[in-house]
Write a protein that holds these residues in place. Structure first.
Motif, PDB file in Angstrom:
ATOM      1  N   TYR A 364       0.861  -1.181   0.000  1.00 18.72           N
ATOM      2  CA  TYR A 364       0.000   0.000   0.000  1.00 18.72           C
ATOM      3  C   TYR A 364       0.901   1.236   0.000  1.00 18.72           C
ATOM      4  CZ  TYR A 364      -3.904   3.072   0.353  1.00 18.72           C
ATOM      5  OH  TYR A 364      -4.832   4.036   0.042  1.00 18.72           O
ATOM      6  N   VAL A 365       0.677   2.114  -0.994  1.00 25.57           N
ATOM      7  CA  VAL A 365       1.449   3.343  -1.120  1.00 25.57           C
ATOM      8  C   VAL A 365       0.569   4.521  -0.719  1.00 25.57           C
ATOM      9  CG1 VAL A 365       2.857   4.788  -2.623  1.00 25.57           C
ATOM     10  CG2 VAL A 365       2.750   2.317  -3.020  1.00 25.57           C
ATOM     11  N   ASN A 366       0.875   5.093   0.420  1.00 28.51           N
ATOM     12  CA  ASN A 366       0.141   6.248   0.931  1.00 28.51           C
ATOM     13  C   ASN A 366       0.513   7.493   0.127  1.00 28.51           C
ATOM     14  OD1 ASN A 366       0.046   8.728   2.847  1.00 28.51           O
ATOM     15  ND2 ASN A 366      -1.230   7.231   3.904  1.00 28.51           N
ATOM     16  N   ARG A 367      -0.472   8.325  -0.185  1.00 26.45           N
ATOM     17  CA  ARG A 367      -0.250   9.510  -1.013  1.00 26.45           C
ATOM     18  C   ARG A 367       0.380  10.662  -0.237  1.00 26.45           C
ATOM     19  NH1 ARG A 367      -4.439   6.508  -2.336  1.00 26.45           N
ATOM     20  NH2 ARG A 367      -5.120   6.247  -4.497  1.00 26.45           N
ATOM     21  N   GLY A 368       0.540  10.509   1.054  1.00 25.70           N
ATOM     22  CA  GLY A 368       1.213  11.532   1.845  1.00 25.70           C
ATOM     23  C   GLY A 368       0.269  12.406   2.645  1.00 25.70           C
ATOM     24  N   PHE A 369       0.704  12.776   3.827  1.00 30.75           N
ATOM     25  CA  PHE A 369      -0.059  13.634   4.729  1.00 30.75           C
ATOM     26  C   PHE A 369       0.207  15.109   4.419  1.00 30.75           C
ATOM     27  CE2 PHE A 369      -0.665  16.014   8.668  1.00 30.75           C
ATOM     28  CZ  PHE A 369      -1.816  15.464   9.211  1.00 30.75           C
ATOM     29  N   GLY A 370       1.453  15.408   4.060  1.00 32.25           N
ATOM     30  CA  GLY A 370       1.841  16.789   3.814  1.00 32.25           C
ATOM     31  C   GLY A 370       2.136  17.041   2.341  1.00 32.25           C
ATOM     32  N   TYR A 371       3.015  17.997   2.105  1.00 28.16           N
ATOM     33  CA  TYR A 371       3.357  18.369   0.733  1.00 28.16           C
ATOM     34  C   TYR A 371       4.771  18.944   0.727  1.00 28.16           C
ATOM     35  CZ  TYR A 371       1.814  22.819   2.722  1.00 28.16           C
ATOM     36  OH  TYR A 371       1.658  23.908   3.537  1.00 28.16           O
ATOM     37  N   HIS A 372       5.400  18.858  -0.427  1.00 31.92           N
ATOM     38  CA  HIS A 372       6.765  19.369  -0.563  1.00 31.92           C
ATOM     39  C   HIS A 372       6.989  19.716  -2.028  1.00 31.92           C
ATOM     40  CE1 HIS A 372      10.939  20.059   0.229  1.00 31.92           C
ATOM     41  NE2 HIS A 372      11.338  19.100  -0.599  1.00 31.92           N
ATOM     42  N   GLY A 373       7.742  20.762  -2.282  1.00 33.12           N
ATOM     43  CA  GLY A 373       7.928  21.212  -3.666  1.00 33.12           C
ATOM     44  C   GLY A 373       6.743  22.046  -4.086  1.00 33.12           C
ATOM     45  N   LEU A 374       5.782  21.450  -4.741  1.00 33.94           N
ATOM     46  CA  LEU A 374       4.525  22.126  -5.062  1.00 33.94           C
ATOM     47  C   LEU A 374       3.822  22.508  -3.772  1.00 33.94           C
ATOM     48  CD1 LEU A 374       2.390  22.932  -7.220  1.00 33.94           C
ATOM     49  CD2 LEU A 374       1.437  20.633  -6.951  1.00 33.94           C
ATOM     50  N   LYS A 375       3.446  23.773  -3.650  1.00 34.33           N
ATOM     51  CA  LYS A 375       2.870  24.269  -2.399  1.00 34.33           C
ATOM     52  C   LYS A 375       1.377  23.981  -2.314  1.00 34.33           C
ATOM     53  CE  LYS A 375       6.249  27.850  -1.414  1.00 34.33           C
ATOM     54  NZ  LYS A 375       6.462  29.291  -1.088  1.00 34.33           N
ATOM     55  N   GLY A 376       1.035  22.732  -2.422  1.00 38.60           N
ATOM     56  CA  GLY A 376      -0.356  22.330  -2.328  1.00 38.60           C
ATOM     57  C   GLY A 376      -0.538  20.976  -2.980  1.00 38.60           C
ATOM     58  N   ARG A 377      -1.796  20.633  -3.208  1.00 39.75           N
ATOM     59  CA  ARG A 377      -2.136  19.359  -3.852  1.00 39.75           C
ATOM     60  C   ARG A 377      -3.282  19.602  -4.820  1.00 39.75           C
ATOM     61  NH1 ARG A 377      -0.761  14.323  -1.899  1.00 39.75           N
ATOM     62  NH2 ARG A 377       0.844  14.320  -0.302  1.00 39.75           N
ATOM     63  N   ILE A 378      -3.155  19.033  -6.009  1.00 40.45           N
ATOM     64  CA  ILE A 378      -4.147  19.247  -7.053  1.00 40.45           C
ATOM     65  C   ILE A 378      -4.636  17.889  -7.539  1.00 40.45           C
ATOM     66  CG2 ILE A 378      -4.607  20.292  -9.297  1.00 40.45           C
ATOM     67  CD1 ILE A 378      -2.097  22.091  -8.728  1.00 40.45           C
ATOM     68  N   GLY A 379      -5.807  17.493  -7.091  1.00 42.95           N
ATOM     69  CA  GLY A 379      -6.400  16.234  -7.536  1.00 42.95           C
ATOM     70  C   GLY A 379      -5.954  15.010  -6.763  1.00 42.95           C
TER      71      GLY A 379
END
Length: 393
Positions: A364-379
């Motif tokens: 199982y590959v979790n999509r991540g709790f936070g973010y890095h690089g791109l300052k947000g999440r799109i989709g």
């Protein structure tokens, strides 16, 4: 890798040309058309210059990240709208290439504006738009005592990127509301330095589970991506990060395993240090981590990089029933609707988000709790995973 980057650049250029065709169809104003290309040139030049200056240390990584975020917020709507113009060209091919239809161009631009609105949401509220993803996994050799056992997984916190404490606390609350038996964190607590955690230890210490909290390190946790005054400073930073895991109540697994006991039965929880393909460091030692375990024991592995799963499955003589990973973030960019999922990261990682099964061995590959690089999440929204283990008949 280089071929894929070149392909992405070619696609971006084609999208740029097609979107310009839509604008040109709607206006012949030379100031607007010249301004369009000028803005694009300045943005592209800024990114190239930012990359070069960042490498020389004259511009911060944060400044480059901001430039890339602006670039993507403009490029993504154009990419989404360009197929509309491409389809029109396909029909024009059979009609002797008449002038472009003004309504098609208007539709393409309107569609791009809608996508821009989604991008804007992703760059603002999307970074804390946490989704609970649940899976039930069946194993014939799961100890009976663990039938129905639940695991909450989070990954890739990247605390150095956070600016909204209430938004982060919402995610922590959601994780606790799942009331799972076990809580597991699969690496990348920070972006670069342990000091990023100074204001966040108390927040993440609130995470809880009846059978405890366990964690592993990710590639960013070692401090490999910044310059240090000397090797000693880097080593001290890593030791401090390990101590922070303890302060938050996590048992950090460093190429080792522990036994989880329930009603006289047990499963093995294994944690390896980061191991990745494609130039990433390979600190992980699965053989060391599993030494002393019986061949027939039920095993759950925490390994930050999903590329390790292929290595474990093909070149290891013990059966790992379930591997939990993160690392990819789903690139924080993509489309996931009605069972369909796509992200540019899939051209770099075969297993990049969600559940995978190979002959009864799960990843199982979790999509991540936070973010890095791109300052947000799109989709591809931030994720809290809940897995239920069931014993099959």
């Amino acid at each position: 890798m280089i071929r894929r980057i070149i392909l992405i650049l070619v696609i971006l250029i084609i999208a740029e040309v097609y979107f310009y065709q839509a604008i040109k169809t709607l206006t012949s104003n030379s100031y607007i058309l010249s301004g369009y290309w000028l803005l694009n040139f300045l943005l592209f030049a800024g990114i190239i210059g930012g990359v070069l200056l960042t490498r020389s240390g004259r511009v911060s990584q944060a400044a480059l990240t901001s430039l890339l975020t602006v670039f993507l917020s403009v490029a993504i709507p154009k990419l989404a709208a360009s197929p509309i113009m491409l389809i029109e060209d396909f029909t024009r091919l059979f009609r002797g290439f008449p002038p472009r239809n003004i309504y098609v161009s208007e539709f393409a631009i309107a569609f791009a504006l809608c996508i821009f609105a989604i991008v804007l949401f992703g760059l603002t509220r999307g970074k804390h738009f946490y989704r609970i993803r649940k899976e039930t996994l069946h194993f014939p050799d799961l100890p009976e005592a663990f039938d129905g056992f639940t695991i909450t997984q989070i990954s890739d916190i990247h605390v150095g990127s956070f600016t909204d404490k209430k938004g982060v606390e919402k995610g922590v609350t959601l994780a606790n509301e799942q009331q799972s038996d076990l809580l597991l964190f699969t690496g990348d607590l920070v972006n670069h330095k342990a000091s990023e955690m100074d204001d966040w230890i108390e927040t993440f210490a609130q995470l809880n589970a009846h059978y405890g909290k366990y964690s592993v390190l990710g590639n960013h946790d070692y401090g490999d991506y910044i310059r240090w005054e000397n090797p000693s400073a880097k080593a001290i930073n890593l030791e401090r990060l390990k101590a922070i895991h303890r302060e938050m109540g996590f048992r950090l697994l460093l190429n080792e395993s522990v036994q989880l006991e329930k009603d006289g039965q047990s499963i093995a929880l294994i944690g390896v240090e980061n191991w990745g393909k494609g130039g990433f460091h390979q600190y992980g030692d699965i053989r060391k981590a599993t030494s002393g375990l019986s061949l027939d024991s039920f095993k759950v592995l925490l390994s930050h990089d999903p590329s390790h799963w292929d290595e474990v499955n093909t070149n290891f003589d013990q059966r790992i029933h379930l591997t939990l990973a993160g690392h990819t973030h789903g690139m924080q960019l993509g489309v996931e609707l009605f069972g369909f999922k796509w992200s540019p990261i899939q051209y770099f990682y075969k297993n990049w988000a969600g559940l995978y099964n190979q002959e009864g061995k799960y990843l199982y590959v979790n999509r991540g709790f936070g973010y890095h690089g791109l300052k947000g999440r799109i989709g591809v929204w931030p994720e809290i995973t809940v897995l239920t283990l069931r014993r099959s008949g």
